[in-house]
Motif scaffolding. Structure first.
Motif, mmCIF file in Angstrom:
data_model
loop_
_atom_site.group_PDB
_atom_site.id
_atom_site.type_symbol
_atom_site.label_atom_id
_atom_site.label_comp_id
_atom_site.label_asym_id
_atom_site.label_seq_id
_atom_site.Cartn_x
_atom_site.Cartn_y
_atom_site.Cartn_z
ATOM 1 N N TYR A 85 -0.261 0.015 -1.097
ATOM 2 C CA TYR A 85 -1.582 0.277 -1.674
ATOM 3 C C TYR A 85 -1.691 1.744 -2.073
ATOM 4 N N GLU A 86 -1.146 2.624 -1.257
ATOM 5 C CA GLU A 86 -1.157 4.053 -1.602
ATOM 6 C C GLU A 86 -0.387 4.297 -2.893
ATOM 7 N N LYS A 87 0.716 3.580 -3.067
ATOM 8 C CA LYS A 87 1.505 3.710 -4.294
ATOM 9 C C LYS A 87 0.717 3.189 -5.493
ATOM 10 N N ALA A 88 -0.024 2.097 -5.295
ATOM 11 C CA ALA A 88 -0.864 1.563 -6.369
ATOM 12 C C ALA A 88 -1.953 2.557 -6.749
ATOM 13 N N LEU A 89 -2.506 3.243 -5.764
ATOM 14 C CA LEU A 89 -3.558 4.224 -6.031
ATOM 15 C C LEU A 89 -3.035 5.447 -6.770
ATOM 16 N N ASP A 90 -1.753 5.728 -6.649
ATOM 17 C CA ASP A 90 -1.165 6.812 -7.432
ATOM 18 C C ASP A 90 -1.303 6.542 -8.929
ATOM 19 N N LEU A 91 -1.356 5.257 -9.292
ATOM 20 C CA LEU A 91 -1.464 4.866 -10.701
ATOM 21 C C LEU A 91 -2.881 4.476 -11.091
ATOM 22 N N SER A 92 -3.719 4.154 -10.107
ATOM 23 C CA SER A 92 -5.082 3.696 -10.396
ATOM 24 C C SER A 92 -5.994 4.124 -9.254
ATOM 25 N N GLU A 93 -6.277 5.420 -9.191
ATOM 26 C CA GLU A 93 -6.913 5.986 -8.006
ATOM 27 C C GLU A 93 -8.377 5.609 -7.833
ATOM 28 N N ILE A 98 -8.442 -1.862 -4.693
ATOM 29 C CA ILE A 98 -7.250 -1.403 -3.974
ATOM 30 C C ILE A 98 -7.661 -0.694 -2.696
ATOM 31 N N TRP A 99 -8.682 0.166 -2.780
ATOM 32 C CA TRP A 99 -9.159 0.863 -1.585
ATOM 33 C C TRP A 99 -9.674 -0.142 -0.550
ATOM 34 N N GLU A 100 -10.395 -1.149 -1.027
ATOM 35 C CA GLU A 100 -10.951 -2.159 -0.103
ATOM 36 C C GLU A 100 -9.829 -2.955 0.567
ATOM 37 N N ASN A 101 -8.804 -3.323 -0.207
ATOM 38 C CA ASN A 101 -7.688 -4.071 0.372
ATOM 39 C C ASN A 101 -6.879 -3.219 1.340
ATOM 40 N N MET A 102 -6.747 -1.927 1.037
ATOM 41 C CA MET A 102 -6.044 -1.050 1.971
ATOM 42 C C MET A 102 -6.828 -0.934 3.282
ATOM 43 N N ALA A 103 -8.152 -0.856 3.174
ATOM 44 C CA ALA A 103 -8.985 -0.825 4.389
ATOM 45 C C ALA A 103 -8.790 -2.102 5.203
ATOM 46 N N ALA A 104 -8.622 -3.245 4.507
ATOM 47 C CA ALA A 104 -8.412 -4.516 5.207
ATOM 48 C C ALA A 104 -7.109 -4.497 6.003
ATOM 49 N N SER A 105 -6.066 -3.912 5.427
ATOM 50 C CA SER A 105 -4.797 -3.802 6.165
ATOM 51 C C SER A 105 -4.943 -2.881 7.366
ATOM 52 N N LEU A 106 -5.602 -1.744 7.163
ATOM 53 C CA LEU A 106 -5.807 -0.798 8.261
ATOM 54 C C LEU A 106 -6.631 -1.430 9.381
ATOM 55 N N HIS A 107 -7.497 -2.365 9.011
ATOM 56 C CA HIS A 107 -8.335 -3.062 9.993
ATOM 57 C C HIS A 107 -7.494 -3.814 11.018
ATOM 58 N N HIS A 108 -6.267 -4.148 10.643
ATOM 59 C CA HIS A 108 -5.395 -4.944 11.521
ATOM 60 C C HIS A 108 -4.271 -4.105 12.150
ATOM 61 N N ILE A 109 -4.380 -2.787 12.040
ATOM 62 C CA ILE A 109 -3.362 -1.906 12.622
ATOM 63 C C ILE A 109 -3.972 -1.168 13.812
ATOM 64 N N ILE A 124 -16.417 2.231 -0.577
ATOM 65 C CA ILE A 124 -17.861 2.070 -0.758
ATOM 66 C C ILE A 124 -18.353 2.955 -1.899
ATOM 67 N N GLU A 125 -17.890 4.183 -1.924
ATOM 68 C CA GLU A 125 -18.296 5.123 -2.975
ATOM 69 C C GLU A 125 -17.958 4.576 -4.362
ATOM 70 N N LEU A 126 -16.737 4.046 -4.509
ATOM 71 C CA LEU A 126 -16.307 3.532 -5.808
ATOM 72 C C LEU A 126 -17.018 2.227 -6.155
ATOM 73 N N ALA A 127 -17.286 1.396 -5.161
ATOM 74 C CA ALA A 127 -18.027 0.160 -5.414
ATOM 75 C C ALA A 127 -19.463 0.470 -5.833
ATOM 76 N N GLN A 128 -20.048 1.495 -5.233
ATOM 77 C CA GLN A 128 -21.398 1.915 -5.628
ATOM 78 C C GLN A 128 -21.420 2.375 -7.083
ATOM 79 N N GLN A 129 -20.355 3.059 -7.509
ATOM 80 C CA GLN A 129 -20.263 3.489 -8.907
ATOM 81 C C GLN A 129 -20.210 2.282 -9.843
ATOM 82 N N ALA A 130 -19.452 1.262 -9.435
ATOM 83 C CA ALA A 130 -19.380 0.040 -10.241
ATOM 84 C C ALA A 130 -20.743 -0.628 -10.338
#
Length: 234
Positions: A85-93, A98-109, A124-130
Protein backbone atom coordinates in the motif's frame (compact mmCIF):
# COMPACT_ATOMS: atom_id res chain seq x y z
CA UNK A 1 -13.37 -12.13 -25.42
CA UNK A 2 -11.51 -12.40 -22.10
CA UNK A 3 -12.58 -8.87 -21.21
CA UNK A 4 -16.19 -9.64 -22.11
CA UNK A 5 -16.19 -12.74 -19.92
CA UNK A 6 -14.62 -10.75 -17.07
CA UNK A 7 -17.21 -8.00 -17.30
CA UNK A 8 -20.01 -10.58 -17.18
CA UNK A 9 -18.53 -12.30 -14.12
CA UNK A 10 -17.39 -15.43 -15.95
CA UNK A 11 -13.92 -15.31 -14.42
CA UNK A 12 -13.02 -19.00 -14.67
CA UNK A 13 -13.82 -18.95 -18.40
CA UNK A 14 -11.68 -15.84 -18.91
CA UNK A 15 -8.54 -17.34 -17.32
CA UNK A 16 -7.50 -19.61 -20.26
CA UNK A 17 -8.01 -16.75 -22.70
CA UNK A 18 -5.65 -14.45 -20.80
CA UNK A 19 -3.18 -17.31 -20.53
CA UNK A 20 -3.34 -17.66 -24.31
CA UNK A 21 -2.62 -13.93 -24.64
CA UNK A 22 0.56 -14.48 -22.63
CA UNK A 23 1.50 -17.49 -24.75
CA UNK A 24 1.29 -15.25 -27.81
CA UNK A 25 2.98 -12.27 -26.12
CA UNK A 26 4.92 -13.25 -22.95
CA UNK A 27 5.74 -9.60 -22.19
CA UNK A 28 2.16 -8.33 -22.32
CA UNK A 29 1.69 -6.39 -19.07
CA UNK A 30 -2.07 -6.01 -19.60
CA UNK A 31 -2.36 -9.77 -20.04
CA UNK A 32 -0.67 -10.38 -16.71
CA UNK A 33 -2.78 -7.74 -15.00
CA UNK A 34 -6.04 -9.09 -16.41
CA UNK A 35 -5.12 -12.66 -15.49
CA UNK A 36 -4.25 -11.53 -11.97
CA UNK A 37 -7.55 -9.69 -11.57
CA UNK A 38 -9.47 -12.80 -12.64
CA UNK A 39 -7.61 -14.94 -10.11
CA UNK A 40 -8.41 -12.27 -7.49
CA UNK A 41 -12.12 -12.35 -8.30
CA UNK A 42 -12.05 -16.16 -8.05
CA UNK A 43 -10.57 -15.87 -4.55
CA UNK A 44 -7.28 -17.40 -5.70
CA UNK A 45 -5.21 -14.67 -4.09
CA UNK A 46 -1.97 -16.63 -4.07
CA UNK A 47 -2.28 -17.16 -7.84
CA UNK A 48 -3.06 -13.46 -8.29
CA UNK A 49 0.09 -12.47 -6.40
CA UNK A 50 2.16 -14.96 -8.39
CA UNK A 51 0.79 -13.51 -11.64
CA UNK A 52 1.32 -9.87 -10.69
CA UNK A 53 4.88 -10.65 -9.64
CA UNK A 54 5.70 -10.64 -13.37
CA UNK A 55 4.88 -6.92 -13.67
CA UNK A 56 4.96 -5.45 -10.17
CA UNK A 57 8.51 -4.12 -10.60
CA UNK A 58 8.73 -3.38 -14.31
CA UNK A 59 5.20 -2.17 -15.12
CA UNK A 60 3.68 -0.96 -11.85
CA UNK A 61 0.51 1.14 -11.80
CA UNK A 62 -1.40 2.27 -8.71
CA UNK A 63 -4.25 -0.15 -9.47
CA UNK A 64 -1.96 -3.16 -9.95
CA UNK A 65 -0.07 -2.43 -6.75
CA UNK A 66 -3.31 -1.74 -4.85
CA UNK A 67 -4.84 -5.03 -6.02
CA UNK A 68 -1.61 -6.84 -5.16
CA UNK A 69 -1.75 -5.37 -1.65
CA UNK A 70 -5.42 -6.33 -1.32
CA UNK A 71 -4.53 -9.93 -2.22
CA UNK A 72 -1.89 -9.97 0.51
CA UNK A 73 -4.49 -8.64 2.93
CA UNK A 74 -6.90 -11.45 2.10
CA UNK A 75 -4.06 -13.96 2.49
CA UNK A 76 -3.45 -12.62 6.01
CA UNK A 77 -0.01 -11.27 5.06
CA UNK A 78 -0.75 -7.91 6.65
CA UNK A 79 2.78 -6.55 7.06
CA UNK A 80 3.56 -7.27 3.43
CA UNK A 81 0.30 -5.67 2.35
CA UNK A 82 1.17 -2.48 4.25
CA UNK A 83 4.45 -2.24 2.36
CA UNK A 84 2.60 -2.62 -0.94
CA UNK A 85 0.00 0.00 0.00
CA UNK A 86 2.89 2.35 0.75
CA UNK A 87 4.27 1.61 -2.71
CA UNK A 88 0.86 2.35 -4.24
CA UNK A 89 0.76 5.67 -2.39
CA UNK A 90 4.09 6.62 -3.94
CA UNK A 91 2.17 6.75 -7.23
CA UNK A 92 -1.20 7.96 -5.93
CA UNK A 93 -0.69 9.69 -2.61
CA UNK A 94 -4.15 11.26 -2.33
CA UNK A 95 -6.24 8.14 -2.92
CA UNK A 96 -8.24 7.71 0.29
CA UNK A 97 -9.17 4.13 -0.64
CA UNK A 98 -5.50 3.12 -0.46
CA UNK A 99 -5.06 4.88 2.89
CA UNK A 100 -8.25 3.24 4.20
CA UNK A 101 -7.14 -0.22 3.06
CA UNK A 102 -3.71 0.27 4.60
CA UNK A 103 -5.40 1.20 7.89
CA UNK A 104 -7.41 -2.04 7.61
CA UNK A 105 -4.20 -4.07 7.36
CA UNK A 106 -2.64 -2.22 10.29
CA UNK A 107 -5.81 -2.99 12.26
CA UNK A 108 -4.79 -6.66 12.19
CA UNK A 109 -1.13 -6.19 13.14
CA UNK A 110 -0.22 -6.42 16.81
CA UNK A 111 1.64 -3.35 18.03
CA UNK A 112 0.65 -1.19 15.05
CA UNK A 113 -2.07 0.85 16.75
CA UNK A 114 -0.14 4.14 16.68
CA UNK A 115 0.53 3.79 12.95
CA UNK A 116 -3.05 2.74 12.36
CA UNK A 117 -4.29 5.94 14.03
CA UNK A 118 -1.95 8.05 11.89
CA UNK A 119 -3.03 6.35 8.65
CA UNK A 120 -6.71 6.46 9.63
CA UNK A 121 -6.53 10.21 10.24
CA UNK A 122 -5.02 10.76 6.79
CA UNK A 123 -7.70 8.56 5.20
CA UNK A 124 -10.43 10.56 6.98
CA UNK A 125 -8.92 13.84 5.80
CA UNK A 126 -8.89 12.68 2.17
CA UNK A 127 -12.39 11.19 2.39
CA UNK A 128 -13.65 14.51 3.77
CA UNK A 129 -12.13 16.24 0.74
CA UNK A 130 -14.00 13.85 -1.55
CA UNK A 131 -17.24 14.62 0.31
CA UNK A 132 -16.65 18.36 -0.05
CA UNK A 133 -16.58 17.83 -3.81
CA UNK A 134 -19.58 15.49 -3.76
CA UNK A 135 -21.53 15.37 -0.47
CA UNK A 136 -23.59 12.48 -1.90
CA UNK A 137 -20.60 10.23 -2.57
CA UNK A 138 -21.97 7.05 -1.00
CA UNK A 139 -18.69 5.13 -1.23
CA UNK A 140 -16.86 7.91 0.59
CA UNK A 141 -19.61 8.13 3.24
CA UNK A 142 -19.53 4.40 3.93
CA UNK A 143 -15.77 4.31 4.20
CA UNK A 144 -15.42 7.46 6.29
CA UNK A 145 -17.98 6.05 8.72
CA UNK A 146 -15.85 2.91 9.09
CA UNK A 147 -12.77 5.07 9.61
CA UNK A 148 -14.58 7.10 12.29
CA UNK A 149 -15.67 3.85 13.92
CA UNK A 150 -12.12 2.57 14.13
CA UNK A 151 -10.75 5.89 15.29
CA UNK A 152 -13.13 5.72 18.26
CA UNK A 153 -15.40 8.56 17.11
CA UNK A 154 -18.66 6.61 17.21
CA UNK A 155 -20.81 9.74 17.05
CA UNK A 156 -19.36 10.87 13.71
CA UNK A 157 -19.55 7.29 12.47
CA UNK A 158 -23.26 7.17 13.27
CA UNK A 159 -23.84 10.59 11.68
CA UNK A 160 -22.20 9.39 8.45
CA UNK A 161 -24.27 6.19 8.50
CA UNK A 162 -27.49 8.16 9.02
CA UNK A 163 -26.56 10.43 6.11
CA UNK A 164 -25.97 7.33 4.02
CA UNK A 165 -29.36 5.89 5.02
CA UNK A 166 -31.06 9.15 4.04
CA UNK A 167 -29.49 8.99 0.59
CA UNK A 168 -30.05 5.28 0.07
CA UNK A 169 -27.86 3.15 -2.19
CA UNK A 170 -27.83 0.26 -4.61
CA UNK A 171 -24.10 -0.36 -4.55
CA UNK A 172 -22.73 -3.73 -3.35
CA UNK A 173 -19.45 -2.17 -2.20
CA UNK A 174 -21.35 0.25 0.03
CA UNK A 175 -23.31 -2.62 1.58
CA UNK A 176 -20.07 -4.54 2.13
CA UNK A 177 -18.53 -1.62 4.05
CA UNK A 178 -21.82 -0.95 5.82
CA UNK A 179 -21.69 -4.53 7.14
CA UNK A 180 -18.31 -3.77 8.69
CA UNK A 181 -19.74 -0.60 10.22
CA UNK A 182 -22.65 -2.45 11.79
CA UNK A 183 -20.33 -5.12 13.16
CA UNK A 184 -18.14 -2.41 14.71
CA UNK A 185 -21.27 -0.93 16.31
CA UNK A 186 -22.26 -4.29 17.82
CA UNK A 187 -24.99 -5.25 15.36
CA UNK A 188 -24.03 -8.64 13.86
CA UNK A 189 -27.55 -9.35 12.58
CA UNK A 190 -27.57 -6.05 10.72
CA UNK A 191 -24.11 -6.82 9.37
CA UNK A 192 -25.28 -10.19 8.05
CA UNK A 193 -28.29 -8.55 6.40
CA UNK A 194 -26.02 -6.08 4.61
CA UNK A 195 -23.69 -8.89 3.48
CA UNK A 196 -26.69 -10.77 2.10
CA UNK A 197 -27.77 -7.60 0.33
CA UNK A 198 -24.26 -7.11 -1.06
CA UNK A 199 -24.30 -10.66 -2.39
CA UNK A 200 -27.69 -10.11 -4.05
CA UNK A 201 -26.24 -7.08 -5.82
CA UNK A 202 -23.28 -9.08 -7.10
CA UNK A 203 -20.54 -8.56 -4.53
CA UNK A 204 -18.01 -11.45 -4.79
CA UNK A 205 -18.67 -13.74 -1.84
CA UNK A 206 -15.11 -15.06 -2.05
CA UNK A 207 -14.03 -11.65 -0.71
CA UNK A 208 -16.54 -11.87 2.13
CA UNK A 209 -15.31 -15.36 2.98
CA UNK A 210 -11.66 -14.25 3.04
CA UNK A 211 -12.04 -10.97 4.93
CA UNK A 212 -10.72 -11.20 8.51
CA UNK A 213 -13.03 -8.34 9.51
CA UNK A 214 -15.87 -10.87 9.52
CA UNK A 215 -14.21 -13.42 11.80
CA UNK A 216 -16.84 -12.70 14.47
CA UNK A 217 -19.54 -13.95 12.11
CA UNK A 218 -17.95 -17.24 11.08
CA UNK A 219 -19.88 -19.35 13.58
CA UNK A 220 -23.20 -18.00 12.31
CA UNK A 221 -25.21 -20.38 10.09
CA UNK A 222 -26.30 -17.34 8.05
CA UNK A 223 -22.67 -16.49 7.33
CA UNK A 224 -21.85 -20.10 6.49
CA UNK A 225 -24.78 -20.22 4.08
CA UNK A 226 -23.65 -16.94 2.57
CA UNK A 227 -20.11 -18.05 1.76
CA UNK A 228 -20.38 -21.84 1.31
CA UNK A 229 -20.83 -21.62 -2.43
CA UNK A 230 -17.93 -19.20 -2.78
CA UNK A 231 -15.63 -21.54 -0.84
CA UNK A 232 -16.52 -24.41 -3.17
CA UNK A 233 -16.03 -22.33 -6.31
CA UNK A 234 -12.82 -20.69 -5.04
Amino acid sequence: LGNFLFRTGRYAEAVPLYRHVLELDPDNASGYNNLGVNFFMLGKFDRAVETWNHIINDSPTPSVIHNYANSLYYLGRFKESVRMYEKALDLSENDFWIWENMAASLHHIDGASAREIEVTRRAIELAQQALQINPNDRKALSRISLLYNRSGDKQKAIESIERLKDLGWDDPDVSFIQAKNLLELGDPKGALSELERAKEMGFPTVLIAADPDFDLLRDSPRFTNLVDRSVEEG
